[in-house]
Structures are given as C-alpha cells and as structure tokens.
Design a protein around this motif. Structure first.
Motif, PDB file in Angstrom:
ATOM      1  N   GLU A  91       0.813  -1.219   0.000  1.00  0.00           N
ATOM      2  CA  GLU A  91       0.000   0.000   0.000  1.00  0.00           C
ATOM      3  C   GLU A  91       0.843   1.264   0.000  1.00  0.00           C
ATOM      4  OE1 GLU A  91      -2.650  -0.161   3.332  1.00  0.00           O
ATOM      5  OE2 GLU A  91      -3.682  -1.936   2.577  1.00  0.00           O
ATOM      6  N   GLU A  92       2.103   1.146   0.343  1.00  0.00           N
ATOM      7  CA  GLU A  92       2.971   2.320   0.420  1.00  0.00           C
ATOM      8  C   GLU A  92       3.258   2.870  -0.974  1.00  0.00           C
ATOM      9  OE1 GLU A  92       3.965   4.013   3.062  1.00  0.00           O
ATOM     10  OE2 GLU A  92       2.735   2.623   4.207  1.00  0.00           O
ATOM     11  N   ALA A  93       3.365   4.187  -1.050  1.00  0.00           N
ATOM     12  CA  ALA A  93       3.716   4.831  -2.313  1.00  0.00           C
ATOM     13  C   ALA A  93       5.134   4.438  -2.726  1.00  0.00           C
ATOM     14  CB  ALA A  93       3.606   6.348  -2.177  1.00  0.00           C
ATOM     15  N   GLU A  94       6.002   4.252  -1.749  1.00  0.00           N
ATOM     16  CA  GLU A  94       7.390   3.847  -1.995  1.00  0.00           C
ATOM     17  C   GLU A  94       7.665   2.562  -1.220  1.00  0.00           C
ATOM     18  OE1 GLU A  94       9.777   5.099  -3.896  1.00  0.00           O
ATOM     19  OE2 GLU A  94       8.673   6.847  -4.584  1.00  0.00           O
ATOM     20  N   PRO A  95       7.369   1.407  -1.799  1.00  0.00           N
ATOM     21  CA  PRO A  95       7.659   0.149  -1.099  1.00  0.00           C
ATOM     22  C   PRO A  95       9.173  -0.075  -1.047  1.00  0.00           C
ATOM     23  CG  PRO A  95       6.878  -0.292  -3.314  1.00  0.00           C
ATOM     24  CD  PRO A  95       6.779   1.195  -3.113  1.00  0.00           C
ATOM     25  N   PRO A  96       9.615  -1.094  -0.312  1.00  0.00           N
ATOM     26  CA  PRO A  96      11.060  -1.361  -0.270  1.00  0.00           C
ATOM     27  C   PRO A  96      11.599  -1.578  -1.685  1.00  0.00           C
ATOM     28  CG  PRO A  96       9.851  -2.963   1.054  1.00  0.00           C
ATOM     29  CD  PRO A  96       8.856  -2.072   0.415  1.00  0.00           C
ATOM     30  N   ARG A  97      12.840  -1.257  -1.875  1.00  0.00           N
ATOM     31  CA  ARG A  97      13.453  -1.399  -3.202  1.00  0.00           C
ATOM     32  C   ARG A  97      13.740  -2.864  -3.532  1.00  0.00           C
ATOM     33  NH1 ARG A  97      18.880   1.772  -5.105  1.00  0.00           N
ATOM     34  NH2 ARG A  97      18.819   1.110  -7.272  1.00  0.00           N
ATOM     35  N   PHE A  98      14.150  -3.616  -2.511  1.00  0.00           N
ATOM     36  CA  PHE A  98      14.515  -5.020  -2.701  1.00  0.00           C
ATOM     37  C   PHE A  98      13.887  -5.893  -1.627  1.00  0.00           C
ATOM     38  CE2 PHE A  98      18.253  -2.455  -3.908  1.00  0.00           C
ATOM     39  CZ  PHE A  98      18.353  -2.799  -5.248  1.00  0.00           C
ATOM     40  N   ILE A  99      13.552  -7.107  -2.000  1.00  0.00           N
ATOM     41  CA  ILE A  99      13.189  -8.150  -1.036  1.00  0.00           C
ATOM     42  C   ILE A  99      14.049  -9.356  -1.374  1.00  0.00           C
ATOM     43  CG2 ILE A  99      11.404  -9.694  -0.140  1.00  0.00           C
ATOM     44  CD1 ILE A  99       9.315  -7.569  -0.808  1.00  0.00           C
ATOM     45  N   ALA A 100      14.849  -9.783  -0.411  1.00  0.00           N
ATOM     46  CA  ALA A 100      15.671 -10.974  -0.583  1.00  0.00           C
ATOM     47  C   ALA A 100      15.096 -12.080   0.297  1.00  0.00           C
ATOM     48  CB  ALA A 100      17.117 -10.693  -0.209  1.00  0.00           C
ATOM     49  N   LEU A 101      15.015 -13.267  -0.267  1.00  0.00           N
ATOM     50  CA  LEU A 101      14.433 -14.399   0.448  1.00  0.00           C
ATOM     51  C   LEU A 101      15.451 -15.522   0.540  1.00  0.00           C
ATOM     52  CD1 LEU A 101      12.199 -13.327  -1.974  1.00  0.00           C
ATOM     53  CD2 LEU A 101      10.758 -14.303  -0.223  1.00  0.00           C
TER      54      LEU A 101
END
Length: 169
Positions: A91-101
């Motif tokens: 929902e954020e206008a600026e979500p995190p740049r990266f998601i590492a799993l």
C-alpha cells in the motif's frame, strides 16, 4: 492509510505513551509549528513521522525474509502476519526497493504461496525480488518460482551493502 491508523492506535495505548514521547520530543523541536504539550500533539507528530518514515526511508531498503511466515510458533499465525505486513508494504507509495528471500522464505514466491499475488504486485511496482538459489534447490523449488529471480548469497550480500536500511523478518 492503514499504516497511519496502526501508528495512532499504538500511540493511544497508555503503556506506549511515554516510550513514544522519547522519540517525539526531540523531533518536535525541529517542527516548531507543531505544539508538543499534550497526548493529542504526540499523536499528530507520530502520524507525521510514520508517513515520513514509511514513504521516505523505504526507497532504498532491503527487506530480508528468512522464513515461511513471520515470527516463531504457530505457522498459520506466522503466515497471517507476513501477509498483513506485505499488504501494508504494498500500500505504500514507496515500497522497499529489494526483497531478498532465503531459507524457508523462498517458499513465499513459489507456487502455492498464500502471498504470491502480493509478491507479484510488489514486483510490478518495481520491487526487485531475489531468492537464494541454494535454498530453492534445497527445497526443490527452483522450477516452482512464480515471482522474482534466483540469485546467490553474494547477490544478497551486495544488496545488504547497497541498501540504506536492512529490515529482517
């Protein structure tokens, strides 16, 4: 915005009020137009700061997901928590740049994941999803990925170096 409502509820809880004021007081001095003399003022400041933190500081953030869910204990609860968290990030206008799993977290971007649709939406918004290839092989999921790309541990280390902030769940 859901994040703002959540922050206000936390600030409304009596046990949190003093803890919150520790962070609000110094910042209130930087914002002279916002009075700091009541609990209501601290909520207003918290609402402002929550928006600032979520919308500004996540621009170059790396979110690390190391398990299939969030927290330890009940798996169904952990999946509900990670679903809620990722929905809020989405929902954020600026979500995190990266998601590492890595480890069990790689299951979150594979077929059958309860959050695969959210992960795909985040990816469409420009969030880069990187899953540990060793972990995918371990769980026999390399060919079951539905979002993101497979990478190495060195890729994850490089993302950690490049990020302004790293959040580990």
């Amino acid at each position: 915005m859901a994040g703002l409502r959540y922050r206000v509820r936390i600030a409304d809880r009596p046990g949190i009020r003093k803890e919150t004021s520790k962070y609000v007081q110094p910042i209130a001095t930087l914002l002279p137009n916002i009075p700091y003399n009541s609990h209501v003022s601290s909520i207003i400041i918290c609402r402002f700061l929550t928006k600032l933190v979520l919308m500004e500081n996540l621009k170059n953030t790396l979110l690390l997901l190391s398990q299939y869910g969030m927290g330890t204990g009940d798996e169904a609860l952990g999946l509900q928590l990670v679903t809620n968290y990722l929905n809020l990030m989405n929902e954020e206008a600026e979500p995190p740049r990266f998601i590492a799993l890595y480890n069990g977290g790689v299951k979150l971007i594979c077929e059958g994941s309860p959050v695969i649709d959210i992960m795909k939406e985040l990816e469409q918004k420009g969030v880069k999803l990187l899953a540990c290839k060793t972990c995918l092989r371990h769980f026999d999921l390399l060919d079951k990925m539905e979002a993101g790309i497979a990478g190495t541990m060195m890729d994850i280390v490089q993302l950690q170096k490049a990020a302004d902030k790293v959040i580990t769940l």
